[in-house]
Design a protein around this motif. Sequence first.
Motif, PDB file in Angstrom:
ATOM      1  N   ARG A  32      11.354  92.778  66.603  1.00  0.00           N
ATOM      2  CA  ARG A  32      10.728  93.651  67.606  1.00  0.00           C
ATOM      3  C   ARG A  32      10.190  92.793  68.754  1.00  0.00           C
ATOM      4  N   ILE A  33       9.443  91.752  68.418  1.00  0.00           N
ATOM      5  CA  ILE A  33       8.962  90.802  69.417  1.00  0.00           C
ATOM      6  C   ILE A  33       9.976  89.666  69.477  1.00  0.00           C
ATOM      7  N   ILE A  39       7.656  84.762  69.499  1.00  0.00           N
ATOM      8  CA  ILE A  39       6.888  84.687  68.254  1.00  0.00           C
ATOM      9  C   ILE A  39       7.451  83.704  67.243  1.00  0.00           C
ATOM     10  N   GLU A  91       8.045  94.503  61.476  1.00  0.00           N
ATOM     11  CA  GLU A  91       8.189  93.578  62.595  1.00  0.00           C
ATOM     12  C   GLU A  91       9.632  93.472  63.081  1.00  0.00           C
ATOM     13  N   CYS A 134      14.519  91.381  78.349  1.00  0.00           N
ATOM     14  CA  CYS A 134      13.567  90.358  77.901  1.00  0.00           C
ATOM     15  C   CYS A 134      13.782  89.034  78.628  1.00  0.00           C
ATOM     16  N   PRO A 193       2.447  87.572  72.453  1.00  0.00           N
ATOM     17  CA  PRO A 193       2.979  88.619  71.572  1.00  0.00           C
ATOM     18  C   PRO A 193       2.331  89.982  71.800  1.00  0.00           C
ATOM     19  N   GLN A 194       1.064  89.994  72.229  1.00  0.00           N
ATOM     20  CA  GLN A 194       0.378  91.272  72.419  1.00  0.00           C
ATOM     21  C   GLN A 194       0.974  92.065  73.582  1.00  0.00           C
ATOM     22  N   CYS A 224       4.131  91.964  74.328  1.00  0.00           N
ATOM     23  CA  CYS A 224       5.358  92.501  73.738  1.00  0.00           C
ATOM     24  C   CYS A 224       5.069  93.728  72.874  1.00  0.00           C
ATOM     25  N   ARG A 225       3.956  93.709  72.168  1.00  0.00           N
ATOM     26  CA  ARG A 225       3.646  94.810  71.250  1.00  0.00           C
ATOM     27  C   ARG A 225       3.443  96.136  71.970  1.00  0.00           C
ATOM     28  N   CYS A 252       5.327  96.938  74.616  1.00  0.00           N
ATOM     29  CA  CYS A 252       6.544  97.115  75.412  1.00  0.00           C
ATOM     30  C   CYS A 252       7.526  98.068  74.730  1.00  0.00           C
ATOM     31  N   ALA A 310      10.033  96.600  72.203  1.00  0.00           N
ATOM     32  CA  ALA A 310       9.544  96.228  70.875  1.00  0.00           C
ATOM     33  C   ALA A 310       9.191  97.460  70.051  1.00  0.00           C
ATOM     34  N   TYR A 339       4.615 102.891  73.448  1.00  0.00           N
ATOM     35  CA  TYR A 339       4.564 101.789  74.407  1.00  0.00           C
ATOM     36  C   TYR A 339       3.868 102.236  75.688  1.00  0.00           C
TER      37      TYR A 339
END
Length: 249
Positions: free
Chosen positions: A141-142, A147, A160, A176, A188-189, A191-192, A194, A197, A202
Motif C-alpha cells: 500500500r505504501i 517504507i 499493509e 508515485c 509514510p503518513q 502515503c497513508r 493517499c 495506498a 483518502y
Amino acid sequence: MADLDKIQRTPQSLIDPALLALCLSIEAKRARTVIDHILEHGIITNEELSDLYGYDHPPRAIRDVRENGIPLITHNVISPKTGRRMGAYTFDDVSKIKRGRIGGRKAFPKRFKQDLIEMYGARDAVTGEGLDERYLQIDHRIPYEVIGDDNSGAKLDPAEFMLLDASSNRAKSWSCEHCDNLITKHDPQICRRCFWAFPEDYDHIAETQSRRADIVWTGEEVQDYEKLKAEAQALSMEVPALIKQKLRE
C-alpha cells in the motif's frame, strides 16, 4: 533546470568505499545496469536508459536502484538530442543509504496472495472490479521505496498490502514516481492518506487535492456505457465530464 555538462559526476573513483561496496553487491539485472553505467560514466539519463538499454520506462529502472537502498540524486536537464526535459541521475551521499531496503524487495510467500484474497476478495483495490485471481498482483500500500522492508522479520500484515491488476499497478507506479513525497520526503503518513495506498479512505492523490472514482461496465452494463458514450459524443464531451454534469443536475 541544470546544465547536463555542469552536473557533478559520481564515477567509481569518487564515491565512498561503503557506497561502492553496496553498489557491487547488487545482483538484480535492471538495477545493476544503472549502477554499472553510473560507476563508469558518473551519470545516467533517461535517454540513455531508453536508447542504450532499451528500457521503455526508465524511471522504473531508477526506482529499482533506490529500492535496493542506493541513494540517487535526480537532476532535471535538457536533452542535447531532442531539446526536451529529461531526468539525469548521480549517486547521492553515503549517509543517504536506506538500510531497510538493502537487497531489494523480498519475495512473498506463496500463501500470502490467498490471505489477501480471503481478506479483500479477488478484486482490484483501485477499480473494485472482480477479477480472476491470476490477474491480480500483490503491491505494498505504501511504496516500498518509502517504507522498505524494515519489519521484514515479522509476519506480513495483509492490511499493509493490496491487490491490483497490471493496469492499476502501472498507474499507481507512475503517480508515485512523480510524487514529491516519494522523491524527497519519504513520509509514510502522507502515503497513508493517499488514494493510491488506501482508495477506500483518502484525502489526497499524490499530495494533490483530488477525488477519483473508477467505474467499470461489464456484461449487460456495457450497453449503458455505449448510451453514455453516444450522448457524450453528441455533446462534444468526454464520458467522465458528462457523468459529472449529470450528477450536478
